[in-house]
Design a protein around this motif. Structure first.
Motif, PDB file in Angstrom:
ATOM      1  N   PRO A  94      -7.320   0.477   1.592  1.00  0.00           N
ATOM      2  CA  PRO A  94      -5.874   0.299   1.381  1.00  0.00           C
ATOM      3  C   PRO A  94      -5.218  -0.257   2.643  1.00  0.00           C
ATOM      4  CG  PRO A  94      -6.583   2.529   0.809  1.00  0.00           C
ATOM      5  CD  PRO A  94      -7.725   1.853   1.473  1.00  0.00           C
ATOM      6  N   THR A  95      -4.275  -1.136   2.453  1.00  0.00           N
ATOM      7  CA  THR A  95      -3.615  -1.776   3.596  1.00  0.00           C
ATOM      8  C   THR A  95      -2.536  -0.899   4.202  1.00  0.00           C
ATOM      9  OG1 THR A  95      -2.129  -2.878   2.046  1.00  0.00           O
ATOM     10  CG2 THR A  95      -4.092  -4.088   2.744  1.00  0.00           C
ATOM     11  N   ASN A  96      -1.834  -0.164   3.395  1.00  0.00           N
ATOM     12  CA  ASN A  96      -0.736   0.678   3.855  1.00  0.00           C
ATOM     13  C   ASN A  96      -1.286   2.012   4.372  1.00  0.00           C
ATOM     14  OD1 ASN A  96       1.652   1.984   4.278  1.00  0.00           O
ATOM     15  ND2 ASN A  96       2.414   1.739   2.192  1.00  0.00           N
ATOM     16  N   LEU A  97      -0.733   2.503   5.482  1.00  0.00           N
ATOM     17  CA  LEU A  97      -1.194   3.761   6.075  1.00  0.00           C
ATOM     18  C   LEU A  97      -0.928   4.947   5.147  1.00  0.00           C
ATOM     19  CD1 LEU A  97      -2.414   5.068   8.617  1.00  0.00           C
ATOM     20  CD2 LEU A  97      -0.081   5.388   9.430  1.00  0.00           C
ATOM     21  N   LEU A  98       0.231   4.965   4.523  1.00  0.00           N
ATOM     22  CA  LEU A  98       0.553   6.046   3.598  1.00  0.00           C
ATOM     23  C   LEU A  98      -0.374   6.026   2.385  1.00  0.00           C
ATOM     24  CD1 LEU A  98       2.468   8.379   2.821  1.00  0.00           C
ATOM     25  CD2 LEU A  98       3.882   6.670   1.673  1.00  0.00           C
ATOM     26  N   THR A  99      -0.651   4.841   1.869  1.00  0.00           N
ATOM     27  CA  THR A  99      -1.569   4.718   0.735  1.00  0.00           C
ATOM     28  C   THR A  99      -2.967   5.175   1.115  1.00  0.00           C
ATOM     29  OG1 THR A  99      -0.287   2.811   0.004  1.00  0.00           O
ATOM     30  CG2 THR A  99      -2.426   3.133  -1.021  1.00  0.00           C
ATOM     31  N   ARG A 100      -3.390   4.855   2.323  1.00  0.00           N
ATOM     32  CA  ARG A 100      -4.728   5.270   2.788  1.00  0.00           C
ATOM     33  C   ARG A 100      -4.806   6.790   2.902  1.00  0.00           C
ATOM     34  NH1 ARG A 100      -7.169   5.533   8.122  1.00  0.00           N
ATOM     35  NH2 ARG A 100      -5.159   4.854   8.905  1.00  0.00           N
TER      36      ARG A 100
END
Length: 199
Positions: free
Chosen positions: A147-153
Motif C-alpha cells: 500500500p502506498t499510503n501509511l495509514l492504509t499500510r
C-alpha cells in the motif's frame, strides 16, 4: 487504556503472519484443486442435474440470486471458472478480490452437494473467509502487495494480524471443544475407545 493503545499500535507495525499465510494460501489452493480433480469422476452423481442428491437451500444462492439448477446444468463451465480462480489465487493475482471469489465459489460448491461434507470442510470454509483479510501476498506471489499510503499500510497490517490471530484462535477452539466432547464420551469411560480406534 494506554497499554491497549500501545498493543494496537504494535500490531499495526509488522505483519506477523505474512510468510505463514502465503504458505497456507498455497496449501489451500492445492487442496481445492485436489478436491475438484478427485470428485470429477463422480460429477454426474454429486453435482450435475442428474444427481439424486438435492442441493441445499442457502443464503449464498439467495444473496447472489443464483438458482442451483443453473450451476448443476452447466457444472463443467462452473468447475473450469472455479479452477481458474483458484490458480489466480495461488499466484497471488487479484489479491483480496480473488480471495473473495475463492470463498464464494467454495461456498457454492459446498451447497451443490452438502451430503459429502464433513467437519473439515466447515473449518476450511471459515479459514478461507479469514484468508480474505490476511495479506498473504508478500511471498509466493507474482506481485507483492505494498500500500502506498501509511495509514492504509498500518490498517492492512493490523487487519492481517487480527485475522491471523483469529485463525489460530479458531483452530484452538475447535480442538478444545472436540477434546472436551471426547473426554466425556461413553467409549472413553468404558475403556473401549482404543479398541474402536485401532480396529
Amino acid at each position: 487504556m494506554r497499554r491497549l493503545n500501545e498493543w494496537i499500535s504494535a500490531i499495526g507495525k509488522k505483519n506477523n503472519y505474512s510468510f505463514f499465510a502465503a504458505c497456507f494460501r498455497i496449501f489451500i489452493c492445492l487442496f481445492l484443486i485436489k478436491n475438484i480433480l478427485l470428485t470429477w469422476h463422480y460429477k454426474e452423481l454429486l453435482y450435475k442435474a442428474s444427481s439424486f442428491l438435492p442441493p441445499s437451500s442457502s443464503n449464498i444462492f439467495e444473496l447472489l440470486s443464483i438458482d442451483g439448477t443453473i450451476i448443476r446444468d452447466h457444472f463443467e463451465l462452473f468447475a473450469l471458472v472455479y479452477l481458474i480462480v483458484i490458480v489466480l489465487y495461488l499466484m497471488g493475482f487479484g489479491k483480496h478480490f480473488t480471495a473473495v471469489l475463492v470463498y464464494l465459489f467454495y461456498e457454492l460448491m459446498q451447497n451443490l452437494c452438502p451430503t459429502i461434507l464433513n467437519g473439515g470442510d466447515n473449518i476450511l470454509k471459515f479459514l478461507i473467509l479469514y484468508m480474505v483479510f490476511i495479506d498473504s501476498y508478500n511471498y509466493f506471489a507474482l506481485t507483492k502487495y505494498k500500500p502506498t499510503n501509511l495509514l492504509t499500510r498500518h490498517l492492512s497490517v493490523f487487519v492481517s494480524n487480527v485475522a491471523g490471530f483469529s485463525i489460530c484462535l479458531h483452530i484452538c477452539f475447535v480442538y478444545f471443544i472436540s477434546a472436551w466432547h471426547k473426554i466425556h464420551a461413553d467409549v472413553w469411560y468404558n475403556r473401549v475407545a482404543t479398541y474402536y480406534m485401532l480396529s
